[in-house]
Design a protein around this motif. Structure first.
Motif, PDB file in Angstrom:
ATOM      1  N   ASP A  46      54.807  -8.788  27.074  1.00  0.00           N
ATOM      2  CA  ASP A  46      55.882  -9.007  26.101  1.00  0.00           C
ATOM      3  C   ASP A  46      57.018  -8.023  26.337  1.00  0.00           C
ATOM      4  OD1 ASP A  46      54.817 -11.171  24.848  1.00  0.00           O
ATOM      5  OD2 ASP A  46      54.080 -10.072  23.098  1.00  0.00           O
ATOM      6  N   GLY A  47      56.677  -6.788  26.659  1.00  0.00           N
ATOM      7  CA  GLY A  47      57.702  -5.783  26.931  1.00  0.00           C
ATOM      8  C   GLY A  47      58.534  -6.126  28.144  1.00  0.00           C
ATOM      9  N   TRP A  75      60.893  -9.143  27.267  1.00  0.00           N
ATOM     10  CA  TRP A  75      62.050  -8.805  26.436  1.00  0.00           C
ATOM     11  C   TRP A  75      63.038  -7.908  27.166  1.00  0.00           C
ATOM     12  CZ3 TRP A  75      63.548 -11.781  22.876  1.00  0.00           C
ATOM     13  CH2 TRP A  75      62.631 -12.519  22.139  1.00  0.00           C
ATOM     14  N   ALA A 100      59.408  -1.425  22.256  1.00  0.00           N
ATOM     15  CA  ALA A 100      58.449  -1.386  21.154  1.00  0.00           C
ATOM     16  C   ALA A 100      57.195  -2.180  21.512  1.00  0.00           C
ATOM     17  CB  ALA A 100      59.076  -1.939  19.882  1.00  0.00           C
ATOM     18  N   ALA A 101      57.345  -3.281  22.239  1.00  0.00           N
ATOM     19  CA  ALA A 101      56.186  -4.065  22.659  1.00  0.00           C
ATOM     20  C   ALA A 101      55.352  -3.276  23.670  1.00  0.00           C
ATOM     21  CB  ALA A 101      56.628  -5.393  23.257  1.00  0.00           C
ATOM     22  N   ASP A 102      55.999  -2.445  24.492  1.00  0.00           N
ATOM     23  CA  ASP A 102      55.243  -1.593  25.413  1.00  0.00           C
ATOM     24  C   ASP A 102      54.394  -0.579  24.655  1.00  0.00           C
ATOM     25  OD1 ASP A 102      55.996  -2.766  27.722  1.00  0.00           O
ATOM     26  OD2 ASP A 102      57.562  -1.316  28.210  1.00  0.00           O
ATOM     27  N   ASP A 103      54.926  -0.067  23.569  1.00  0.00           N
ATOM     28  CA  ASP A 103      54.173   0.901  22.768  1.00  0.00           C
ATOM     29  C   ASP A 103      52.946   0.271  22.113  1.00  0.00           C
ATOM     30  OD1 ASP A 103      55.938   2.871  23.451  1.00  0.00           O
ATOM     31  OD2 ASP A 103      57.105   2.729  21.596  1.00  0.00           O
ATOM     32  N   SER A 104      52.983  -1.026  21.889  1.00  0.00           N
ATOM     33  CA  SER A 104      51.850  -1.705  21.258  1.00  0.00           C
ATOM     34  C   SER A 104      50.834  -2.210  22.280  1.00  0.00           C
ATOM     35  CB  SER A 104      52.350  -2.861  20.401  1.00  0.00           C
ATOM     36  OG  SER A 104      52.861  -3.884  21.228  1.00  0.00           O
ATOM     37  N   TYR A 121      63.293  -4.096  21.458  1.00  0.00           N
ATOM     38  CA  TYR A 121      62.089  -4.864  21.156  1.00  0.00           C
ATOM     39  C   TYR A 121      61.103  -4.779  22.311  1.00  0.00           C
ATOM     40  CZ  TYR A 121      59.212  -8.587  19.284  1.00  0.00           C
ATOM     41  OH  TYR A 121      58.167  -9.310  18.790  1.00  0.00           O
ATOM     42  N   GLY A 122      61.609  -4.806  23.549  1.00  0.00           N
ATOM     43  CA  GLY A 122      60.739  -4.698  24.716  1.00  0.00           C
ATOM     44  C   GLY A 122      60.051  -3.350  24.803  1.00  0.00           C
ATOM     45  N   ASN A 150      51.124  -4.214  24.691  1.00  0.00           N
ATOM     46  CA  ASN A 150      51.307  -5.590  25.129  1.00  0.00           C
ATOM     47  C   ASN A 150      52.363  -5.582  26.223  1.00  0.00           C
ATOM     48  OD1 ASN A 150      51.321  -8.304  25.418  1.00  0.00           O
ATOM     49  ND2 ASN A 150      51.708  -8.771  23.261  1.00  0.00           N
ATOM     50  N   ARG A 151      51.931  -5.319  27.452  1.00  0.00           N
ATOM     51  CA  ARG A 151      52.848  -5.051  28.557  1.00  0.00           C
ATOM     52  C   ARG A 151      53.730  -6.252  28.892  1.00  0.00           C
ATOM     53  NH1 ARG A 151      51.973  -4.885  34.611  1.00  0.00           N
ATOM     54  NH2 ARG A 151      53.779  -3.731  35.320  1.00  0.00           N
TER      55      ARG A 151
END
Length: 74
Positions: free
Chosen positions: A42-43, A46, A33-37, A30-31, A39-40
């Motif tokens: 959140d990554g 997680w 995936a949050a980096d890919d979006s 999940y972390g 949103n550093r």
């Protein structure tokens, strides 16, 4: 009344360890995936949750393995 950790059987420690490792893998995925979006933060959050869960899972697995060997030896 708190629960005494020594009351947990060896298979309970092994089960907690496996659950901790699974939580760590899911949180790490999940972390990333949050980096890919883009949103550093959140990554980072997680991945830290995953690291803590993984560390706890490894400790629980080690305790469960030691208690299993102690049980099997006697």
């Amino acid at each position: 009344m708190p629960i005494d950790p020594s009351a947990l059987p060896w298979w309970g420690w092994l089960l907690c360890g496996v659950i901790g490792i699974v939580i760590a893998v899911v949180a790490a995925l999940y972390g990333f995936a949050a980096d890919d979006s883009k949103n550093r933060w959140d990554g980072v959050f997680w991945r830290c949750v995953g690291a803590l869960a993984g560390f706890g899972g490894i400790i629980a697995l080690a305790i469960g393995l030691i208690r299993f060997v102690k049980w099997a030896w006697s």
